[in-house]
Design a protein around this motif. Sequence first.
Motif, short mmCIF file in Angstrom:
data_model
loop_
_atom_site.label_atom_id
_atom_site.label_comp_id
_atom_site.label_asym_id
_atom_site.label_seq_id
_atom_site.Cartn_x
_atom_site.Cartn_y
_atom_site.Cartn_z
N ASP A 226 0.86 -1.27 0.02
CA ASP A 226 -0.16 0.10 -0.02
C ASP A 226 0.88 1.25 0.08
N VAL A 227 0.83 2.02 -1.15
CA VAL A 227 1.90 3.02 -1.17
C VAL A 227 0.91 4.28 -1.44
N ASN A 228 1.32 5.60 -0.84
CA ASN A 228 0.64 6.69 -1.22
C ASN A 228 0.73 7.29 -2.59
N LEU A 229 -0.57 7.77 -3.05
CA LEU A 229 -0.37 8.08 -4.71
C LEU A 229 0.66 9.16 -5.10
N PRO A 230 0.79 10.21 -4.24
CA PRO A 230 1.89 11.13 -4.72
C PRO A 230 3.42 10.42 -4.61
N PHE A 231 3.38 9.58 -3.47
CA PHE A 231 4.87 9.22 -3.40
C PHE A 231 5.06 8.00 -4.75
N LEU A 232 3.85 7.42 -5.20
CA LEU A 232 4.13 6.43 -6.26
C LEU A 232 4.20 7.36 -7.52
N LEU A 233 3.60 8.47 -7.63
CA LEU A 233 3.92 9.40 -8.86
C LEU A 233 5.21 9.96 -8.82
N LEU A 234 5.88 10.31 -7.66
CA LEU A 234 7.17 10.85 -7.74
C LEU A 234 8.10 9.69 -8.11
N LEU A 235 7.84 8.26 -7.77
CA LEU A 235 8.92 7.36 -8.20
C LEU A 235 8.84 7.10 -9.67
N THR A 236 7.49 7.26 -10.03
CA THR A 236 7.51 6.98 -11.63
C THR A 236 8.04 8.20 -12.42
N PHE A 237 7.86 9.45 -11.70
CA PHE A 237 8.50 10.65 -12.51
C PHE A 237 10.11 10.36 -12.47
N LEU A 238 10.60 10.12 -11.20
CA LEU A 238 12.08 9.62 -11.32
C LEU A 238 12.54 8.65 -12.06
N ALA A 239 11.83 7.70 -12.03
CA ALA A 239 12.05 6.25 -13.10
C ALA A 239 12.23 7.05 -14.43
N GLY A 240 11.60 7.76 -15.01
CA GLY A 240 11.72 8.62 -16.15
C GLY A 240 12.66 9.45 -16.43
#
Length: 106
Positions: A38-52
């Motif tokens: 269970d991950v918070n949505l803003p944290f998940l979006l930050l991780l995907t942004f950094l992955a790109g």
Amino acid sequence: MQFLKILFWCLIAFVAAMFTFGNWNTVPINLWGGLVADVNLPFLLLLTFLAGLIPTWLYHRAARWRLQQRLATAERVILDIRPAHVPMGAQPLPPPANPPGTAPLA
């Protein structure tokens, strides 16, 4: 101009803060072996942004470094070809009467 840059970044930070405040939900992510994270949505979006962003940024830095190396090599070659100085009292060569690729005037 600096004021506009600061204003732009403040606006981006405000929009990000409002998005984070409005979307502070947990998102289930199915992992291997039946695990669920269970991950918070803003944290998940930050991780995907950094992955790109990070691979693209690394590629940009590598290309820039390679071009700087090529430019430095070309500058060294030019300095090696160009004479360092003309000795005192030496006369420079006169320009050719007809530049190469032109017909002589009659």
